[in-house]
Design a protein around this motif. Structure first.
Motif, short mmCIF file in Angstrom:
data_model
loop_
_atom_site.label_atom_id
_atom_site.label_comp_id
_atom_site.label_asym_id
_atom_site.label_seq_id
_atom_site.Cartn_x
_atom_site.Cartn_y
_atom_site.Cartn_z
N SER A 167 -26.12 56.45 -13.05
CA SER A 167 -26.67 55.19 -13.52
C SER A 167 -27.77 55.41 -14.54
CB SER A 167 -27.20 54.38 -12.34
OG SER A 167 -28.19 55.11 -11.65
N ARG A 170 -34.04 45.26 -6.13
CA ARG A 170 -32.62 45.49 -6.40
C ARG A 170 -31.75 44.47 -5.66
NH1 ARG A 170 -29.18 47.47 -10.16
NH2 ARG A 170 -27.36 48.45 -9.23
N GLU A 192 -26.53 53.59 2.04
CA GLU A 192 -26.36 54.58 0.98
C GLU A 192 -26.83 55.93 1.51
OE1 GLU A 192 -27.17 51.58 -2.81
OE2 GLU A 192 -28.63 53.12 -2.27
N SER A 241 -33.10 52.69 1.54
CA SER A 241 -31.78 52.30 1.02
C SER A 241 -30.69 52.79 1.95
CB SER A 241 -31.58 52.88 -0.37
OG SER A 241 -32.51 52.36 -1.28
N ASP A 273 -30.09 51.67 -10.18
CA ASP A 273 -30.23 51.50 -8.74
C ASP A 273 -31.68 51.75 -8.33
OD1 ASP A 273 -30.42 54.50 -7.57
OD2 ASP A 273 -29.06 54.45 -9.28
N GLU A 329 -34.28 47.38 -13.00
CA GLU A 329 -33.44 47.41 -11.81
C GLU A 329 -32.23 46.48 -11.92
OE1 GLU A 329 -34.65 48.20 -7.90
OE2 GLU A 329 -36.78 48.35 -8.42
N SER A 359 -29.22 62.47 -6.44
CA SER A 359 -28.80 61.06 -6.46
C SER A 359 -27.57 60.84 -7.32
CB SER A 359 -29.94 60.17 -6.98
OG SER A 359 -30.22 60.45 -8.33
N THR A 373 -32.98 55.53 -8.30
CA THR A 373 -33.18 56.09 -9.65
C THR A 373 -34.42 55.49 -10.30
OG1 THR A 373 -30.81 56.45 -9.92
CG2 THR A 373 -32.14 56.38 -11.92
N SER A 410 -21.41 60.63 -6.83
CA SER A 410 -21.29 59.20 -7.09
C SER A 410 -20.23 58.88 -8.12
CB SER A 410 -22.63 58.64 -7.56
OG SER A 410 -23.01 59.22 -8.79
#
Length: 321
Positions: free
Chosen positions: A178, A52, A296, A290, A121, A117, A170, A124, A174
């Motif tokens: 995603s 990523r 994050e 992450s 993210d 990717e 996740s 995910t 947010s």
């Protein structure tokens, strides 16, 4: 034709003797297998974050080729002296499964994941890839005759529910999900299928060849398949910032050369279905990395899901009475 039979028998006996000699005692092999699994999980989790991070610099195909090229050189330094000494190379039909997992896992899986990717993210993507253990457990039960132990099924279902909780966590807070990008989801699912099939066809190869050799053969096949991206890789390396180039080298050495070898070693000691279930630990580890590197902060539901995954993996290790 008959004159080749003694030579083939001698070669098979030599390979069997080598495999037996390299296999540690049962108690020690269990500890080494667990250690190999831990190394694999941590390094594979870091790969999702690394891909990523350098994705904006390298396209999916060139990233795969660069990663495999680095891994081929590093692992080749270990494997080539062994091959020069033993002179035991795959012959005839022994190449078919190696070509299979080389093309699908080291080539196709990596290209599909790198492309995914660009759209999803890291956390995910790791979550979606983890339909893989269920596929491996089912195929191992049918094709490798490992059966369907009760605790393997129960543990897999518990761990999969943990993955679902992480997926829900996740997305909360947010403002957007995603995973709504259908192309990214499909690419991750394709990668999961390719990885699952590769695990099944790699297992028999590890009965004939050491883990490092079996891994290096696959890496070389994948690298050859990705040679059409060589021009793209050279162009992107010329304009890549140093951190991105170092990230590419890291992906080649650690999540590829080392982690795929430790995975193959563990696979030579542990049933494919049980070993695949341990990869449910990857999404939680990915989210943790992450969190530490990219700041994050995971949602509370995601942390609960990670604990559920740990419980599920623990259940798969139980033995039915």
């Amino acid at each position: 034709m008959a004159s080749n039979t003694p030579a083939r028998a001698a070669t098979s006996a030599s390979r069997a003797a080598t495999s037996t000699a390299l296999r540690p005692p049962p108690g020690r092999s269990n500890a080494l297998g667990v250690a190999a699994v831990v190394v694999t999980v941590v390094l594979w989790a870091s790969a999702f974050v690394g891909i990523r991070a350098i994705g904006p610099t390298f396209s999916p195909g060139s990233l795969t080729l660069g990663r495999l090229a680095v891994a081929a050189v590093v692992l080749g330094a270990l494997v080539l002296p062994q091959l020069a000494k033993s002179k035991l190379l795959p012959r005839g039909r022994e190449w078919w499964p190696i070509l299979g997992y080389g093309v699908m896992w080291f080539g196709g899986y990596n290209v599909a994941l790198n492309a995914a990717e660009h759209l999803l993210d890291a956390g995910t993507a790791a979550l979606l890839i983890n339909v893989n253990p269920i596929l491996v457990a089912i195929m191992a039960g049918f094709f490798l005759k490992e059966g369907f132990p009760r605790w393997l099924i129960i543990g897999s279902l518990v761990a999969f529910s943990g993955v679902a909780l992480i997926a829900l966590g996740s997305g909360s807070g947010s403002g957007e999900r995603s995973t709504a990008d259908v192309a990214g989801v499909l690419l991750c699912l394709l990668a999961a299928v390719l990885a699952a099939v590769s695990v099944i066809i790699q297992k028999p190869v590890l009965r004939k060849f050491p883990a490092a050799q079996a891994t290096w053969f696959g890496i070389m096949v994948g690298a050859v398949c990705c040679l059409p991206f060589s021009g793209q890789l050279v162009s992107e390396l010329q304009s890549a910032p140093l951190p991105a180039t170092l990230g590419l080298v890291y992906l080649g050495i650690f999540p590829t050369a080392i982690a795929f070898t430790t995975w193959a070693y563990a696979l030579s000691l542990i049933d494919a279905g049980k070993l695949a279930a341990t990869t449910y630990l990857v999404p939680g580890t990915t989210i943790l990395i992450s969190w530490l590197l990219l700041s994050e902060v995971p949602a509370a539901l995601g942390l609960v899901g990670g604990l559920v995954c740990l419980v599920g993996v623990g259940l798969t290790r139980r033995r039915s009475r």
